[in-house]
Structures are given as C-alpha cells and as structure tokens.
Write an enzyme that holds these catalytic residues in place. Sequence first.
Site, PDB file in Angstrom:
ATOM      1  N   GLU A   7       0.860  -1.199   0.000  1.00 16.38           N
ATOM      2  CA  GLU A   7       0.000   0.000   0.000  1.00 16.38           C
ATOM      3  C   GLU A   7       0.889   1.239   0.000  1.00 16.38           C
ATOM      4  OE1 GLU A   7      -3.573   1.050   0.173  1.00 16.38           O
ATOM      5  OE2 GLU A   7      -2.323   2.817  -0.129  1.00 16.38           O
ATOM      6  N   GLN A  38     -14.235   6.492   3.188  1.00 18.07           N
ATOM      7  CA  GLN A  38     -14.883   7.233   2.098  1.00 18.07           C
ATOM      8  C   GLN A  38     -16.396   7.399   2.261  1.00 18.07           C
ATOM      9  OE1 GLN A  38     -13.367   5.519  -1.701  1.00 18.07           O
ATOM     10  NE2 GLN A  38     -11.657   4.762  -0.475  1.00 18.07           N
ATOM     11  N   CYS A  78     -20.186   3.059  -4.633  1.00 20.76           N
ATOM     12  CA  CYS A  78     -21.377   3.665  -4.038  1.00 20.76           C
ATOM     13  C   CYS A  78     -22.277   4.330  -5.071  1.00 20.76           C
ATOM     14  CB  CYS A  78     -21.054   4.641  -2.926  1.00 20.76           C
ATOM     15  SG  CYS A  78     -22.507   4.868  -1.891  1.00 20.76           S
ATOM     16  N   ALA A  99     -18.319  -0.267   0.898  1.00 23.47           N
ATOM     17  CA  ALA A  99     -17.610  -0.753   2.078  1.00 23.47           C
ATOM     18  C   ALA A  99     -18.461  -1.807   2.797  1.00 23.47           C
ATOM     19  CB  ALA A  99     -17.294   0.409   3.014  1.00 23.47           C
ATOM     20  N   ALA A 100     -19.779  -1.653   2.681  1.00 20.12           N
ATOM     21  CA  ALA A 100     -20.686  -2.631   3.294  1.00 20.12           C
ATOM     22  C   ALA A 100     -20.483  -4.012   2.668  1.00 20.12           C
ATOM     23  CB  ALA A 100     -22.134  -2.174   3.114  1.00 20.12           C
ATOM     24  N   CYS A 141     -26.405   0.609   0.392  1.00 20.78           N
ATOM     25  CA  CYS A 141     -26.251   1.997  -0.008  1.00 20.78           C
ATOM     26  C   CYS A 141     -27.206   2.842   0.812  1.00 20.78           C
ATOM     27  CB  CYS A 141     -26.558   2.109  -1.502  1.00 20.78           C
ATOM     28  SG  CYS A 141     -25.944   3.622  -2.192  1.00 20.78           S
TER      29      CYS A 141
HETATM   30  P1  FAD Z   1     -10.361   1.406  -1.194  1.00 20.65           P
HETATM   31  O1  FAD Z   1     -10.862   1.521   0.196  1.00 20.65           O
HETATM   32  O2  FAD Z   1     -10.529   2.564  -2.105  1.00 20.65           O
HETATM   33  O3  FAD Z   1      -8.827   0.994  -1.088  1.00 20.65           O
HETATM   34  C1  FAD Z   1      -7.996   0.728  -2.190  1.00 20.65           C
HETATM   35  C2  FAD Z   1      -6.563   0.878  -1.710  1.00 20.65           C
HETATM   36  O4  FAD Z   1      -5.668   0.391  -2.714  1.00 20.65           O
HETATM   37  C3  FAD Z   1      -6.181   2.321  -1.439  1.00 20.65           C
HETATM   38  O5  FAD Z   1      -5.668   2.446  -0.133  1.00 20.65           O
HETATM   39  C4  FAD Z   1      -5.146   2.637  -2.502  1.00 20.65           C
HETATM   40  O6  FAD Z   1      -4.144   3.552  -2.046  1.00 20.65           O
HETATM   41  C5  FAD Z   1      -4.572   1.261  -2.769  1.00 20.65           C
HETATM   42  N1  FAD Z   1      -3.940   1.135  -4.085  1.00 20.65           N
HETATM   43  C6  FAD Z   1      -4.315   1.720  -5.240  1.00 20.65           C
HETATM   44  N2  FAD Z   1      -3.472   1.392  -6.227  1.00 20.65           N
HETATM   45  C7  FAD Z   1      -2.552   0.563  -5.684  1.00 20.65           C
HETATM   46  C8  FAD Z   1      -1.411  -0.103  -6.191  1.00 20.65           C
HETATM   47  N3  FAD Z   1      -1.037   0.031  -7.466  1.00 20.65           N
HETATM   48  N4  FAD Z   1      -0.681  -0.872  -5.348  1.00 20.65           N
HETATM   49  C9  FAD Z   1      -1.034  -1.011  -4.044  1.00 20.65           C
HETATM   50  N5  FAD Z   1      -2.116  -0.378  -3.503  1.00 20.65           N
HETATM   51  C10 FAD Z   1      -2.844   0.387  -4.322  1.00 20.65           C
HETATM   52  N6  FAD Z   1     -19.592   2.476   0.842  1.00 20.65           N
HETATM   53  C11 FAD Z   1     -20.567   2.124   1.730  1.00 20.65           C
HETATM   54  O7  FAD Z   1     -20.606   0.985   2.190  1.00 20.65           O
HETATM   55  N7  FAD Z   1     -21.510   3.010   2.143  1.00 20.65           N
HETATM   56  C12 FAD Z   1     -21.495   4.299   1.722  1.00 20.65           C
HETATM   57  O8  FAD Z   1     -22.342   5.086   2.126  1.00 20.65           O
HETATM   58  C13 FAD Z   1     -20.477   4.703   0.803  1.00 20.65           C
HETATM   59  N8  FAD Z   1     -20.434   5.982   0.364  1.00 20.65           N
HETATM   60  C14 FAD Z   1     -19.400   6.371  -0.430  1.00 20.65           C
HETATM   61  C15 FAD Z   1     -19.333   7.704  -0.808  1.00 20.65           C
HETATM   62  C16 FAD Z   1     -18.281   8.172  -1.579  1.00 20.65           C
HETATM   63  C17 FAD Z   1     -18.231   9.621  -1.957  1.00 20.65           C
HETATM   64  C18 FAD Z   1     -17.257   7.266  -1.978  1.00 20.65           C
HETATM   65  C19 FAD Z   1     -16.079   7.745  -2.786  1.00 20.65           C
HETATM   66  C20 FAD Z   1     -17.335   5.925  -1.621  1.00 20.65           C
HETATM   67  C21 FAD Z   1     -18.405   5.466  -0.854  1.00 20.65           C
HETATM   68  N9  FAD Z   1     -18.525   4.125  -0.479  1.00 20.65           N
HETATM   69  C22 FAD Z   1     -19.522   3.737   0.384  1.00 20.65           C
HETATM   70  C23 FAD Z   1     -17.683   3.087  -1.127  1.00 20.65           C
HETATM   71  C24 FAD Z   1     -16.522   2.568  -0.292  1.00 20.65           C
HETATM   72  O9  FAD Z   1     -15.719   3.610   0.163  1.00 20.65           O
HETATM   73  C25 FAD Z   1     -15.694   1.599  -1.146  1.00 20.65           C
HETATM   74  O10 FAD Z   1     -16.540   0.654  -1.750  1.00 20.65           O
HETATM   75  C26 FAD Z   1     -14.670   0.852  -0.314  1.00 20.65           C
HETATM   76  O11 FAD Z   1     -13.734   1.761   0.225  1.00 20.65           O
HETATM   77  C27 FAD Z   1     -13.973  -0.238  -1.142  1.00 20.65           C
HETATM   78  O12 FAD Z   1     -12.861  -0.764  -0.484  1.00 20.65           O
HETATM   79  P2  FAD Z   1     -11.562  -1.189  -1.303  1.00 20.65           P
HETATM   80  O13 FAD Z   1     -10.582  -1.647  -0.281  1.00 20.65           O
HETATM   81  O14 FAD Z   1     -11.931  -2.057  -2.428  1.00 20.65           O
HETATM   82  O15 FAD Z   1     -11.038   0.176  -1.952  1.00 20.65           O
END
Ligand code: FAD
Length: 409
Positions: A35, A43, A161, A307-308, A340
């Site tokens: 990371e 988020q 989302c 995130a859910a 959502c």
């Molecule tokens: P992320 O949490 O985005 O993490 C991805 C990680 O990978 C990051 O830390 C990034 O730095 C890292 N990364 C990227 N590229 C590389 C690389 N090349 N090598 C190594 N690491 C890398 N979800 C809900 O459940 N309820 C809500 O109400 C909701 N509202 C939202 C509102 C907004 C405005 C946004 C933007 C999102 C919302 N979400 C919500 C969605 C939720 O935030 C995401 O679905 C969730 O964070 C997904 O988790 P993830 O680990 O897949 O991605």
Amino acid sequence: GDTYDIVIVGGGSAGIATAASILRRNPGLSLAIVEPSEAHYYQPGWTMVGAGIFNREFTRRAEARLIPEGAKWIKASASGFAPDENKVLLCDGRNLSYRVLIACPGIKLDWDAIPGLRDTLGRNGVTSNYSYDFAPYTHRLVTELKGGRALFTQPVMPIKCAGAPQKAMYLSCNIWERAGVLKDIDVQFHTAGAVLFGVPIYVPALMEYIERYGAHLNLESRLVAIDGEARIATFEQKRGDQLTRVEERFDMIHVVPPQTAPDFVRSSPLAAPSGFIEVSEATLRHPRYPNVFALGDACSASNAKTAAAVRKQAPVVAVNALATLDGREPVADYDGYGSCPLTVEQGKIVLAEFGYGGKPLPSFPTWLIDGARPSRLSWLLKKTILPPVYWHAMLKGREWMVKPHMIGG
Ligand code: FAD
C-alpha cells in the site's frame, strides 16, 4: 524478492479488513500488505463532509495505525501481477512472492476522462464528494448558493457507491430548502443510466424526494466536457437512437468521475473482460489461478461496490485463503450483499441493502427499518454507529456481525 504466505495488494477497506481477519484466525502466518498511501480514508463519510455534517479529518487515519499487528507493510505501489510465477511486481522494481495472493487495490477515479475537469476542480463552482480534498468545497458552494442552476452528474456504471451522486443532490437540496432558497435554484440531475437507481424497490421513495425538491431528472445524459471559466457543462444525451450534445450553464456542479479498473489491473493476466479482477461470484477466487482471491471495488463480482460489501467479503476471503494455504478447496461463499444508505434529507435515510441480482437482504426486521422507506434510525446508523463499526470492528477483524457463510452449512 521476499516470500510470504499471503500478499495483499491494497491497504484500503478490503485490504486491512481481510488482513485483520486472517491474522485473528492464524497469527503465525507471514503476511505483507502492499500500500503506497500514508493515509487511509473512510470514504462513506465523504457524503456527510459534502453536507457539512462531518469534518473531513474525521474520515482520515494514518495507515501505519491500521496495519494489523503481525502484518508487514510494504510501502510501495504494485505495478503488475505475474500469477504464473506467484509474484507481485512493485513500481520500485522489487517483486514479492506469495503462496496466496489477495488483490484489492480499489477502483480508479478517471478525472481525466472529462476534458477540462481536472483544471477546474475545486474552483469555478466545480466540486466532487469523491475526493477528500474537494468534499468540503461542496458544502461551501451549497451554503453560498442563493439562486441559479445546480447540476449533479452520475457516470456510467459500475462506480463505487452507486447512490452517492444522488445523495449529494438530496442533501444539497435539503440545505437550500431549509434556507428558503430552493425555489430559486434550478436543480438538474444528469445520469448516464436509464434509471434513477438500479434496484427498483427503492425508486418510489427516491422519486418522492425528486418531486419534493423540484429536481429535474435527465436520464441517459452523460457529462463529456466541462469549461470551468465559462461555467458550461457539456452532456451527451440519448434521444431515440441519436446521440446529441447539449450545453448547460451552471452556478455549481457536483461531478462524479467515470470509474474503471486500475490500469495495472486491466493490463494484467488477472483481468476479466471488464478490466476488473476476475473472481467467482461466490468464493471470490480467481477462476484461472486457484491461489488468487480478489474483493472490494477492484473485483469483477456484480455486487454494489461498497464498504458494506467489503464487510461481508473480507471474512469469506479470509477463510477461503486459509483453506487454500492448507491445500483445501474454498469453504465459504458470499451472497453479493451490498448496502447503499441513501441520505434523502438530513435526519433520514432510505437504506438499500441487497445481494446479487438485486435480491433484498435487510439487516433489520421491517418494523425496525423498512428499507424501502425513509428512516430516522438508518440516519443514526450512518452518522453515529457505522463509523466506529468501520474503525473498531471491520478493520480489526472483529466479526460478531458477519460470520462467513460456510458452503453447505
Ligand atoms: P479502497 O478503500 O478505495 O482501497 C484501495 C486501496 O488500494 C487504497 O488504499 C489505494 O491507495 C490502494 N492502491 C491503489 N493502487 C494501488 C497499487 N497500485 N498498489 C497497491 N495499492 C494500491 N460504501 C458504503 O458501504 N456506504 C457508503 O455510504 C459509501 N459511500 C461512499 C461515498 C463516496 C463519496 C465514496 C467515494 C465511496 C463510498 N462508499 C460507500 C464506497 C466505499 O468507500 C468503497 O466501496 C470501499 O472503500 C472499497 O474498499 P476497497 O478496499 O476495495 O477500496
């Protein structure tokens, strides 16, 4: 390079939750998290930042504090996957070997796909809750606007989302309604999609708010360019089977950027035709590489990217990854749960919770929370309960609410 039992790519919601879940079950494993970012973001809080309900600082923590004990943090970006050699390639030229890979680097926000957007974001009335940097600007614009035209855009699916583009609109309208200026603001929602929300049972409640706020719904209308100085947004709209370009002047515009699989994922052997990391919808295991799993926004499963969803996926991947290390087949499956919380006004939420195919999967009995109706309890959940659940339960591998569903169990 170094070798680990498990390498996790991405230390966001999915990477940290899965690492914590695995290490709780087996603290003796060697596990690395790749990371690059020093900061970790909650988020789902950014919608609340855009409405002035949370401070943005509330949504950020130091990554160093979240890496679970026993995990090794590799502070670098992954640049590629070589699954035939069980290797992850890093941007700095190093590589890591693994027995099991868990890939969860999230989704790419493609700000550059809209010509003019990057230059004007954060100025000229152009904002987005999809960024820690700009979400506070949404609230500033909304409190300052007393009349004129406000545009809200939604790109082609899938996005993380799916409800967030309209949440920004409802909470803004609610602020204008309370300030007595809503009648002087022309509110336009432009979505590239053909429907307001993908799961039909939630649409009637949302339409009531569209009507109450006097917002205009522009379906199949996709933002394609923006001129901040001139305050003009260009949309490509479907009229019958013709595509036409329409220019609209604005006083403020809330933009949700187009979203795609990260480039290094799209170009890797792990990618599905969609560009996202190919997984079996139930086990979250790669169909061609049995020691590779993916979850979160980066995987190809058809659940709502939230995130859910990650909260339910992480323990499934954890137990399946551990089974794989033991030479066994996956033991748990995922039902596609995602949620959502549609913030329709300050103090009320339409809590959409559903699995694969839009099947309703409510967490609460209907008498407590009827997902299809606006609810005060759901607002309380979003505002005061879910943030600590995220930091203190989900990211710590405490799973009293989300026992993984065992296959055949
Ligand atoms: P992320 O949490 O985005 O993490 C991805 C990680 O990978 C990051 O830390 C990034 O730095 C890292 N990364 C990227 N590229 C590389 C690389 N090349 N090598 C190594 N690491 C890398 N979800 C809900 O459940 N309820 C809500 O109400 C909701 N509202 C939202 C509102 C907004 C405005 C946004 C933007 C999102 C919302 N979400 C919500 C969605 C939720 O935030 C995401 O679905 C969730 O964070 C997904 O988790 P993830 O680990 O897949 O991605």
